[in-house]
Design a protein around this motif. Structure first.
Motif, mmCIF file in Angstrom:
data_model
loop_
_atom_site.group_PDB
_atom_site.id
_atom_site.type_symbol
_atom_site.label_atom_id
_atom_site.label_comp_id
_atom_site.label_asym_id
_atom_site.label_seq_id
_atom_site.Cartn_x
_atom_site.Cartn_y
_atom_site.Cartn_z
ATOM 1 N N LEU A 92 6.719 -13.229 2.104
ATOM 2 C CA LEU A 92 7.410 -12.072 2.694
ATOM 3 C C LEU A 92 8.190 -12.473 3.948
ATOM 4 C CD1 LEU A 92 4.584 -9.356 2.379
ATOM 5 C CD2 LEU A 92 6.795 -9.276 1.214
ATOM 6 N N ASN A 93 7.668 -13.466 4.662
ATOM 7 C CA ASN A 93 8.290 -13.881 5.929
ATOM 8 C C ASN A 93 9.170 -15.127 5.807
ATOM 9 O OD1 ASN A 93 7.343 -11.941 7.961
ATOM 10 N ND2 ASN A 93 5.312 -12.595 7.305
ATOM 11 N N ARG A 94 9.364 -15.604 4.578
ATOM 12 C CA ARG A 94 10.183 -16.802 4.394
ATOM 13 C C ARG A 94 11.638 -16.534 4.796
ATOM 14 N NH1 ARG A 94 9.216 -19.880 -1.312
ATOM 15 N NH2 ARG A 94 11.439 -19.420 -1.534
ATOM 16 N N ASP A 95 12.247 -17.473 5.481
ATOM 17 C CA ASP A 95 13.618 -17.298 5.972
ATOM 18 C C ASP A 95 14.629 -17.103 4.848
ATOM 19 O OD1 ASP A 95 12.752 -17.498 8.530
ATOM 20 O OD2 ASP A 95 13.177 -19.650 8.738
ATOM 21 N N ASP A 96 14.354 -17.719 3.682
ATOM 22 C CA ASP A 96 15.345 -17.617 2.597
ATOM 23 C C ASP A 96 15.119 -16.392 1.706
ATOM 24 O OD1 ASP A 96 13.008 -18.550 1.464
ATOM 25 O OD2 ASP A 96 14.022 -19.858 0.019
ATOM 26 N N VAL A 97 14.160 -15.532 2.079
ATOM 27 C CA VAL A 97 13.962 -14.275 1.333
ATOM 28 C C VAL A 97 14.772 -13.189 2.026
ATOM 29 C CG1 VAL A 97 12.295 -12.438 0.821
ATOM 30 C CG2 VAL A 97 11.726 -14.823 0.287
ATOM 31 N N GLY A 98 15.750 -12.649 1.282
ATOM 32 C CA GLY A 98 16.620 -11.621 1.857
ATOM 33 C C GLY A 98 16.097 -10.230 1.587
ATOM 34 N N CYS A 99 16.015 -9.862 0.289
ATOM 35 C CA CYS A 99 15.603 -8.493 -0.071
ATOM 36 C C CYS A 99 14.219 -8.516 -0.732
ATOM 37 C CB CYS A 99 16.632 -7.886 -1.024
ATOM 38 S SG CYS A 99 16.222 -6.195 -1.488
ATOM 39 N N ILE A 100 13.348 -7.610 -0.308
ATOM 40 C CA ILE A 100 12.005 -7.497 -0.893
ATOM 41 C C ILE A 100 11.995 -6.282 -1.832
ATOM 42 C CG2 ILE A 100 9.556 -7.031 -0.406
ATOM 43 C CD1 ILE A 100 10.199 -8.340 2.438
ATOM 44 N N TYR A 101 11.676 -6.518 -3.094
ATOM 45 C CA TYR A 101 11.546 -5.433 -4.075
ATOM 46 C C TYR A 101 10.059 -5.114 -4.251
ATOM 47 C CZ TYR A 101 16.466 -5.670 -5.436
ATOM 48 O OH TYR A 101 17.837 -5.611 -5.435
ATOM 49 N N VAL A 102 9.678 -3.905 -3.864
ATOM 50 C CA VAL A 102 8.268 -3.488 -3.961
ATOM 51 C C VAL A 102 8.036 -2.964 -5.377
ATOM 52 C CG1 VAL A 102 6.483 -1.975 -3.013
ATOM 53 C CG2 VAL A 102 8.254 -2.929 -1.509
ATOM 54 N N CYS A 103 7.218 -3.688 -6.162
ATOM 55 C CA CYS A 103 7.013 -3.355 -7.580
ATOM 56 C C CYS A 103 5.553 -2.982 -7.858
ATOM 57 C CB CYS A 103 7.406 -4.530 -8.470
ATOM 58 S SG CYS A 103 9.020 -5.213 -8.079
ATOM 59 N N THR A 104 4.831 -2.564 -6.814
ATOM 60 C CA THR A 104 3.455 -2.108 -7.035
ATOM 61 C C THR A 104 3.502 -0.821 -7.865
ATOM 62 O OG1 THR A 104 3.631 -1.039 -4.880
ATOM 63 C CG2 THR A 104 2.400 -3.107 -4.962
ATOM 64 N N ASP A 105 2.342 -0.391 -8.388
ATOM 65 C CA ASP A 105 2.305 0.796 -9.245
ATOM 66 C C ASP A 105 3.019 1.963 -8.582
ATOM 67 O OD1 ASP A 105 0.996 -0.505 -11.218
ATOM 68 O OD2 ASP A 105 -0.867 0.646 -11.114
ATOM 69 N N SER A 106 3.753 2.704 -9.387
ATOM 70 C CA SER A 106 4.573 3.804 -8.863
ATOM 71 C C SER A 106 3.720 5.049 -8.626
ATOM 72 C CB SER A 106 5.701 4.110 -9.846
ATOM 73 O OG SER A 106 6.400 2.925 -10.155
ATOM 74 N N GLY A 107 3.070 5.094 -7.472
ATOM 75 C CA GLY A 107 2.214 6.221 -7.122
ATOM 76 C C GLY A 107 1.713 6.047 -5.696
ATOM 77 N N ARG A 108 0.908 7.001 -5.234
ATOM 78 C CA ARG A 108 0.432 6.989 -3.839
ATOM 79 C C ARG A 108 -0.357 5.720 -3.525
ATOM 80 N NH1 ARG A 108 -2.796 12.230 -2.276
ATOM 81 N NH2 ARG A 108 -4.619 11.086 -2.987
ATOM 82 N N GLU A 109 -1.263 5.333 -4.432
ATOM 83 C CA GLU A 109 -2.123 4.180 -4.152
ATOM 84 C C GLU A 109 -1.340 2.875 -4.188
ATOM 85 O OE1 GLU A 109 -5.730 3.458 -2.592
ATOM 86 O OE2 GLU A 109 -4.827 5.381 -3.082
ATOM 87 N N GLY A 110 -0.371 2.768 -5.109
ATOM 88 C CA GLY A 110 0.480 1.573 -5.179
ATOM 89 C C GLY A 110 1.310 1.409 -3.919
ATOM 90 N N GLU A 111 1.772 2.552 -3.406
ATOM 91 C CA GLU A 111 2.549 2.546 -2.158
ATOM 92 C C GLU A 111 1.684 2.009 -1.018
ATOM 93 O OE1 GLU A 111 6.192 3.080 -0.372
ATOM 94 O OE2 GLU A 111 5.668 3.355 -2.474
ATOM 95 N N TYR A 112 0.447 2.491 -0.955
ATOM 96 C CA TYR A 112 -0.498 2.122 0.110
ATOM 97 C C TYR A 112 -0.816 0.627 0.051
ATOM 98 C CZ TYR A 112 -4.763 2.653 3.012
ATOM 99 O OH TYR A 112 -5.721 2.562 3.994
ATOM 100 N N ILE A 113 -1.009 0.094 -1.159
ATOM 101 C CA ILE A 113 -1.341 -1.332 -1.320
ATOM 102 C C ILE A 113 -0.250 -2.200 -0.679
ATOM 103 C CG2 ILE A 113 -1.435 -3.185 -3.080
ATOM 104 C CD1 ILE A 113 -3.156 -1.220 -4.779
ATOM 105 N N TYR A 114 1.029 -1.882 -0.975
ATOM 106 C CA TYR A 114 2.096 -2.700 -0.388
ATOM 107 C C TYR A 114 2.224 -2.472 1.116
ATOM 108 C CZ TYR A 114 6.286 -4.706 1.327
ATOM 109 O OH TYR A 114 7.138 -5.436 2.110
ATOM 110 N N ARG A 115 2.187 -1.223 1.559
ATOM 111 C CA ARG A 115 2.421 -0.935 2.984
ATOM 112 C C ARG A 115 1.395 -1.634 3.866
ATOM 113 N NH1 ARG A 115 6.814 2.765 4.338
ATOM 114 N NH2 ARG A 115 7.551 3.526 2.329
ATOM 115 N N LEU A 116 0.144 -1.709 3.396
ATOM 116 C CA LEU A 116 -0.886 -2.404 4.180
ATOM 117 C C LEU A 116 -0.568 -3.892 4.300
ATOM 118 C CD1 LEU A 116 -4.218 -0.802 2.873
ATOM 119 C CD2 LEU A 116 -3.202 -0.488 5.120
#
Length: 656
Positions: A92-116
């Motif tokens: 996530l912090n690599r210099d050559d990574v420009g855009c991060i696509y969050v592909c966790t499950d599409s729901g409240r819990e999937g959102e929480y997993i990535y945000r943490l």
């Protein structure tokens, strides 16, 4: 610069990698190509810290240190998955990574997993986009990536996810400590246990309450016998039953002798009626005959709760087993997203639904039906029916087959194949017409009393042709042939019919049924049924106890805590003695936790935060006030020595 795709599980990451053409060895914890990196969480990587992380003194359970409400919550990496967290944080912090696509499950819990993970990895101001998909087919993954919105558009959903976790944490920590410190010594001595921690939770304790209340209703139920009177009517040498009922302006109407309008409390009163009816000849006059057609439309599509209920009754599997199976079907591209509350399709999906139907032509059990639907063209008008409604969809539409992934069918277990079949049957049935029935209702007069007979037979099979499955018990409610019903249908008002005899049929009232794992899930989904106040019931409409993603886990938790027993063969759910004791402790301390309306209103509040109608500050204030009030209330309780007399009332039902 490279795009980084982060999924919730390795299996899902592999699907994204295949679609994006990213190859390599997954042993490193990620896959990489010239322009893309694909990595994954393994479910949750981060958890909320226990109170001792805030202050070592909080390790010891002590009434003086609660209520415990941190102003800022602390989080930590789960030790078992720390290796994967380091890999993900590094990417996530690599210099050559420009855009991060969050592909966790599409729901409240999937959102929480990535945000943490994002919070713990201290990811800077990189571009972040949210991939929101309904299935794992190639087209849907590509569409999800193409149409990915800025992650910030899901901030309200993230707020609701954080608040749900904080709420469960605060209620669990404070109420479990308060009740354990007050009552565990008493329970330990009473049940002769080595230790006893009283585990309570916002959802778990409410569900325990539902199960205990039902068990106590069954215990307190007193069976009442009743006696019905039926006349055996003879037409053209064939007999049928006509049941006596007390209707307005007849001698027995509202009589205290009746249990209800068609049954007596005492057999002797039924015998008196038979004597009366048998006097003056065995004939009755037809005074009314009404014929009408009735249509029965296909049921709504499956959401997770309905599917869990059917699987519990048809296959005797638990809700958590059903979720595992349908998750597997989802990951194998066979069905759409499983953790859904919706039972309808979206307008956008309805436009392309012929693709799903066409795919089922390659699935032998459904091939002929899929072909028929496509030939008739009923799918073209599906958007105008009740099965398509954008307003009834929050995150995802109903569970339906994608029409893809047929190669995976061979590798499915028998039970998973059966679950897939019922999903397909339910889906295809909405493209078929309603089933049609002929109904006939007859009223016969005998002296100043009336007898009633009802007949029903199927005229057109309609959707039942595809919906009827081989797993359900066949119900045959056609006692009479269509020819016989045709004959009696030609009888006219004023015709005199002969009676062979009168019979007394004895019955008795039935207690309420125990929940099985499926009916319990549906009860949690429809919590509003417990609320007498109509306005409040309307307010929390659509908010159940827990969510489609968590309900099965709540039942499992109650079983693991030994508060309830789940019979694996029948899936029947009953409380244990310990479970009833915990119920009584909560009832005499924080009885709001047992109230379905209160629990559902919390869930409704979280939905309000997610859709932006309630601020996270408003919700936080309400939550903190509740926790502080009831923790302090328990601290002031001094009924521990008397409560064992309440336990004694239940003990008699658990003597070995």
């Amino acid at each position: 610069m490279k795009n980084l795709y982060i999924a919730e599980k390795p299996s899902v990451a592999r699907q994204f990698a295949d679609v994006l053409g990213v190859k390599g060895n997954a042993g490193a914890g990620y896959l990489e190509s010239e322009d893309s990196v694909v990595t994954w969480c393994v479910g949750h990587l981060i958890t909320m810290s226990y109170p001792d992380a805030y202050d070592e003194k909080l390790r010891k359970w002590d009434l003086a240190t609660i209520p415990f409400i941190p102003t800022e919550f602390k989080y930590e990496v789960i030790p078992d998955v720390s290796k994967q967290f380091k890999i993900v944080a590094g990417l996530l912090n690599r210099d050559d990574v420009g855009c991060i696509y969050v592909c966790t499950d599409s729901g409240r819990e999937g959102e929480y997993i990535y945000r943490l993970v994002d919070q713990m990895a201290k990811v800077g101001n990189k571009e972040k986009r949210r991939v929101w998909i309904d299935s794992q087919t190639e087209e849907e993954i590509l569409r999800g990536i193409r149409e990915a919105k800025p992650l910030s558009e899901y901030d309200s959903l993230s707020d609701a996810a954080y608040l749900r976790a904080k709420e469960d944490y605060l209620m669990g920590i404070n109420f479990s400590r308060a009740l354990s410190l007050k009552y565990s010594y008493v329970i330990r001595n009473y049940l002769k246990l080595d230790k006893c921690v009283i585990a309570v939770g916002r959802v778990m304790t409410c569900v325990l309450g539902i199960i205990v209340k039902r068990e106590r209703e069954i215990r307190e139920f007193v069976k009442t016998p009743f006696y019905r009177v039926v006349g055996m009517v003879n037409v053209a040498g064939q007999t049928f039953e006509a049941e006596w009922k007390a209707v307005k302006d007849t001698p027995y109407f509202n009589s205290p002798l009746l249990y209800k309008e068609n049954g007596f409390k005492q057999k002797k009163d039924a015998e008196d009626l038979v004597r009366k009816l048998s006097a003056n000849g065995m004939e009755a006059t037809l005074v009314a005959s009404e014929k009408k057609k009735e249509k029965k439309a296909p049921p709504m599509l499956y959401n997770l709760a309905e599917l869990q209920n059917d699987c519990s009754s048809l296959f005797k599997i638990s809700p958590s087993d059903t979720l595992k199976i349908v998750q597997e079907l989802y990951e194998k591209k066979l069905v759409t997203y499983p953790r859904t509350d919706a039972r309808v399709l979206s307008t956008a999906v309805a436009k392309e639904i012929y693709k799903n139907i066409s795919g089922l032509k390659r699935y032998t059990p459904m091939a002929a039906y899929a072909d028929e639907v496509l030939n008739v063209g009923s799918y073209k008008t599906i958007a105008k029916t009740k099965y398509v409604n954008d307003k009834q969809i929050t995150d995802h539409y109903a569970i339906i087959p994608t029409g893809q992934g047929m190669g995976a069918l061979r590798g499915l277990s028998e039970i998973a194949a059966n679950v897939y079949e019922i999903i397909c049957r339910r889906f295809l049935s909405i493209f078929y017409p309603a089933a049609e029935y002929q109904k006939l209702a007859m009223t016969l007069a005998k002296q100043d009393e009336f007898l009633f007979a009802n007949f029903k037979y199927m005229l057109k099979e309609g959707y039942l042709k595809v919906a009827t499955n081989r797993f359900a018990r066949k119900k045959d409610d056609t006692k009479y042939s269509p020819e016989f019903i045709e004959t009696i249908g030609h009888l006219k008002k004023g015709d005199i019919l002969s009676l062979d005899k009168f019979e007394i049929k004895e019955g008795e009232t039935s207690p309420p049924k125990r929940y099985n794992s499926g009916t319990l899930i549906l009860t949690m989904e429809n919590a509003g049924q417990f609320i007498e106040d109509e306005e409040l019931r309307e307010q929390i409409k659509g908010a159940g106890i827990g969510t489609s993603a968590t309900r099965d886990g709540i039942i499992t938790k109650l079983v693991n805590n030994k508060y309830i027993a789940l019979n694996k063969k029948t899936q029947i759910v009953t409380p244990t003695f310990l479970g009833e004791i915990i119920y009584d402790v909560v009832y005499y301390s924080i009885n709001g936790l047992l109230r379905a309306d209160l629990t559902a209103s919390w869930e409704k509040g979280l939905c309000g935060v997610a859709d932006g109608s309630i601020t996270k500050e408003e919700y936080t204030d309400k939550m903190n006030t509740f926790v502080i009030k009831y923790t302090n209330l328990v601290k002031g309780i001094s009924n521990q020595n008397q409560i064992t007399t309440v336990f004694d009332r239940t003990r008699v039902y658990y003597k070995k």
